[in-house]
Design a protein around this motif. Structure first.
Motif, PDB file in Angstrom:
ATOM      1  N   GLN A  94     -41.809 -21.260  53.118  1.00 20.78           N
ATOM      2  CA  GLN A  94     -41.482 -19.964  53.695  1.00 20.78           C
ATOM      3  C   GLN A  94     -40.050 -19.601  53.332  1.00 20.78           C
ATOM      4  O   GLN A  94     -39.091 -20.255  53.748  1.00 20.78           O
ATOM      5  CB  GLN A  94     -41.653 -19.979  55.215  1.00 20.78           C
ATOM      6  N   GLY A  95     -39.910 -18.550  52.541  1.00 22.81           N
ATOM      7  CA  GLY A  95     -38.589 -18.114  52.118  1.00 22.81           C
ATOM      8  C   GLY A  95     -38.660 -16.868  51.272  1.00 22.81           C
ATOM      9  O   GLY A  95     -39.741 -16.449  50.832  1.00 22.81           O
ATOM     10  N   SER A  96     -37.503 -16.253  51.033  1.00 19.71           N
ATOM     11  CA  SER A  96     -37.399 -15.029  50.243  1.00 19.71           C
ATOM     12  C   SER A  96     -36.724 -15.322  48.913  1.00 19.71           C
ATOM     13  O   SER A  96     -35.645 -15.930  48.871  1.00 19.71           O
ATOM     14  CB  SER A  96     -36.586 -13.962  50.993  1.00 19.71           C
ATOM     15  N   LEU A  97     -37.341 -14.887  47.838  1.00 21.10           N
ATOM     16  CA  LEU A  97     -36.807 -15.110  46.497  1.00 21.10           C
ATOM     17  C   LEU A  97     -35.516 -14.324  46.312  1.00 21.10           C
ATOM     18  O   LEU A  97     -35.444 -13.133  46.607  1.00 21.10           O
ATOM     19  CB  LEU A  97     -37.859 -14.672  45.468  1.00 21.10           C
ATOM     20  N   LYS A  98     -34.466 -15.004  45.811  1.00 19.79           N
ATOM     21  CA  LYS A  98     -33.158 -14.365  45.647  1.00 19.79           C
ATOM     22  C   LYS A  98     -32.753 -14.206  44.189  1.00 19.79           C
ATOM     23  O   LYS A  98     -32.099 -13.237  43.826  1.00 19.79           O
ATOM     24  CB  LYS A  98     -32.088 -15.177  46.388  1.00 19.79           C
ATOM     25  N   ASN A  99     -33.101 -15.158  43.349  1.00 17.55           N
ATOM     26  CA  ASN A  99     -32.680 -15.084  41.955  1.00 17.55           C
ATOM     27  C   ASN A  99     -33.631 -15.905  41.096  1.00 17.55           C
ATOM     28  O   ASN A  99     -34.100 -16.967  41.499  1.00 17.55           O
ATOM     29  CB  ASN A  99     -31.253 -15.611  41.790  1.00 17.55           C
ATOM     30  N   VAL A 100     -33.921 -15.385  39.893  1.00 16.96           N
ATOM     31  CA  VAL A 100     -34.727 -16.103  38.908  1.00 16.96           C
ATOM     32  C   VAL A 100     -33.936 -16.190  37.619  1.00 16.96           C
ATOM     33  O   VAL A 100     -33.488 -15.166  37.087  1.00 16.96           O
ATOM     34  CB  VAL A 100     -36.075 -15.397  38.651  1.00 16.96           C
ATOM     35  N   ASP A 101     -33.729 -17.394  37.113  1.00 17.57           N
ATOM     36  CA  ASP A 101     -33.086 -17.614  35.820  1.00 17.57           C
ATOM     37  C   ASP A 101     -34.189 -17.866  34.805  1.00 17.57           C
ATOM     38  O   ASP A 101     -34.789 -18.949  34.772  1.00 17.57           O
ATOM     39  CB  ASP A 101     -32.143 -18.810  35.898  1.00 17.57           C
ATOM     40  N   LYS A 146     -34.003 -18.066  49.834  1.00 20.68           N
ATOM     41  CA  LYS A 146     -33.418 -18.268  51.169  1.00 20.68           C
ATOM     42  C   LYS A 146     -34.549 -18.567  52.130  1.00 20.68           C
ATOM     43  O   LYS A 146     -35.506 -17.788  52.239  1.00 20.68           O
ATOM     44  CB  LYS A 146     -32.647 -17.031  51.619  1.00 20.68           C
ATOM     45  N   GLY A 147     -34.458 -19.687  52.804  1.00 18.86           N
ATOM     46  CA  GLY A 147     -35.500 -20.081  53.731  1.00 18.86           C
ATOM     47  C   GLY A 147     -35.553 -19.180  54.952  1.00 18.86           C
ATOM     48  O   GLY A 147     -34.581 -18.505  55.301  1.00 18.86           O
TER      49      GLY A 147
END
Length: 431
Positions: free
Chosen positions: A109-116, A125-126
């Motif tokens: 459970q979390g929100s995606l913040k950055n993808v490299d 972010k959890g």
């Protein structure tokens, strides 16, 4: 589209596939991957372009990352946020689906913040107790993070109990509206749906839909006869519709001021006129179009990616594809992305001379719209259809929730509504 044969690498670590977003497209991706791993017929029913007898030798690890702790029936949101008995059934915790209780499946459970994209890593972010920032590496990534839409269009809570409190408070606001007067601002699909549901479930309330254009559904690529019929059905259901009006709105004071100086003070105001924003801020600008949608190829990989070595896929509402954003399209896109990952792995392991991707086709505009007790549909070759029978065929009695779960072979986990109250209809760019 063929994937060239690649020499099989010496790999011992499991292949990690991260699926970001657990709504229609995301959960379908996970379930399809599991069907492929198990050698079962695909529950979504699509055919593969490679022999189903082939098996990838490498072990799998599937991570489902979502800010919510469950699968929410977004198509049913207008109904769930108007009728108390529909609140709880439309949110199913991921933990309630036995199909996901497998050692190779991890729910985070979390929100995606950055993808490299280069290093094949992401940060998130959890939510809840695990609210810190963490990172993950992956072999394949399916992005299904959808559109950012405000409450009450979709839940903003990340857990079921808080969502129920939010929804019940919202419904109480409608129930207790001063003089039983409700105004919905915005005549797009969501506004039409919300107005119809409020009138259907609160028949003694006066419900007014206010829209700034000369037609409802003005931004949708649909024929005039469909838009005109939607307006007629709204009025048949008892909703007053004001067109070509753009009042200033003070939500705190529940005050609307029209261009001619008229002031209206309804007991409850619902805003449904916001522009939806693709939830893609974690990607570099080069991967996005000018509106923030992900540019994808025919195989749903990022358009900028080397098709000989695909890694990143985007599906559902965030993908720039033809047609109207619909739950049904997201379901099938999730299946296509999963098939294409499996095809890529077969080719990477050298198990076939070539393995073929499934392409996502050009999709003409089509829609299913629920308005009160009736539904309207439009699609190529069928024209506009409407009526109570269309509602039953298209949405059933729960705005397509049973249909969606049956499609995904998850119906065993659904607790049907037991109340005897008649069930209303619902809207959204539908099934």
């Amino acid at each position: 589209m063929a994937i060239p044969r690649v020499d099989s690498p010496q790999q011992s670590a499991p292949c990690r596939i991260v699926v970001a977003g657990g709504s229609y497209g995301g959960i379908t991706s996970v379930l399809t991957l599991l069907d492929l791993i198990d050698g079962k017929p695909l529950r979504v029913g699509l055919e593969t372009q490679f022999s189903r007898d082939l098996r990838v030798q490498r072990k799998f690890e599937i991570v489902l990352l979502d800010k919510r702790e469950g699968f929410f029936h977004t198509v049913g949101a207008p109904l769930a946020h108007v009728s108390r008995r529909h609140v709880k059934p439309f949110w199913r915790k991921f933990a309630s689906f036995d199909d996901l209780h497998r050692p190779e499946v991890h729910i985070v459970q979390g929100s995606l913040k950055n993808v490299d994209l280069e290093s094949k890593s992401l940060t998130f972010k959890g939510c809840g107790s695990g609210s810190g920032e963490s990172s993950l590496t992956y072999d394949y990534l399916i992005l299904a993070t959808g559109l950012q839409r405000p409450w009450p269009i979709v839940p903003t809570a990340d857990n079921h109990d808080q969502y129920v409190r939010d929804a019940e408070a919202h419904i109480a606001g409608i129930e207790n509206a001063r003089e039983k007067s409700v105004v919905v601002i915005g005549g797009g699909a969501v506004g039409v749906e919300m107005a119809g549901e409020i009138k259907n479930h609160h028949p003694n309330h006066s419900v007014t839909l206010v829209h700034s254009r000369s037609q409802v559904l003005s931004n949708e690529p649909l024929p005039d006869d469909f838009k005109d019929r939607a307006l007629e059905v709204l009025r048949e259901e008892g909703v007053e519709v004001l067109l070509n009006e753009r009042p200033s709105v003070d939500l705190d004071a529940k005050e609307l001021v029209f261009a001619d100086g008229r002031e209206v003070n309804p007991g409850f105001v619902l805003m449904a006129a916001s522009k939806w924003i693709p939830g893609t801020m974690y990607l570099p600008d080069s991967a996005l179009d000018e509106e923030g949608y992900v540019k994808v190829s025919a195989t749903l990989t990022l358009a900028s990616e080397d098709s000989k070595n695909p890694t990143h896929f985007a599906i559902g509402d965030i993908a720039r594809v033809s047609g109207i954003k619909r739950a049904g399209a997201a379901l099938r896109m999730g299946c296509v992305a999963a098939i294409n990952i499996y095809a890529a792995m077969l080719a990477q392991e050298g198990l076939t001379e070539e393995s073929a991707y499934n392409d996502w086709p050009e999709v003409p505009p089509m829609i299913a719209l629920a308005v009160g007790k009736q539904a309207l549909t439009f699609g190529p070759g069928q024209g506009t259809k409407w009526g109570v029978d269309v509602m039953e065929q298209t949405f059933g009695d729960d705005l397509g929730w049973t249909f969606s779960l049956r499609y995904l072979d998850l119906l065993d986990y659904y607790e049907p509504l037991k109340a005897h109250e008649p069930v209303g209809a619902d809207v959204m760019p539908g099934q």
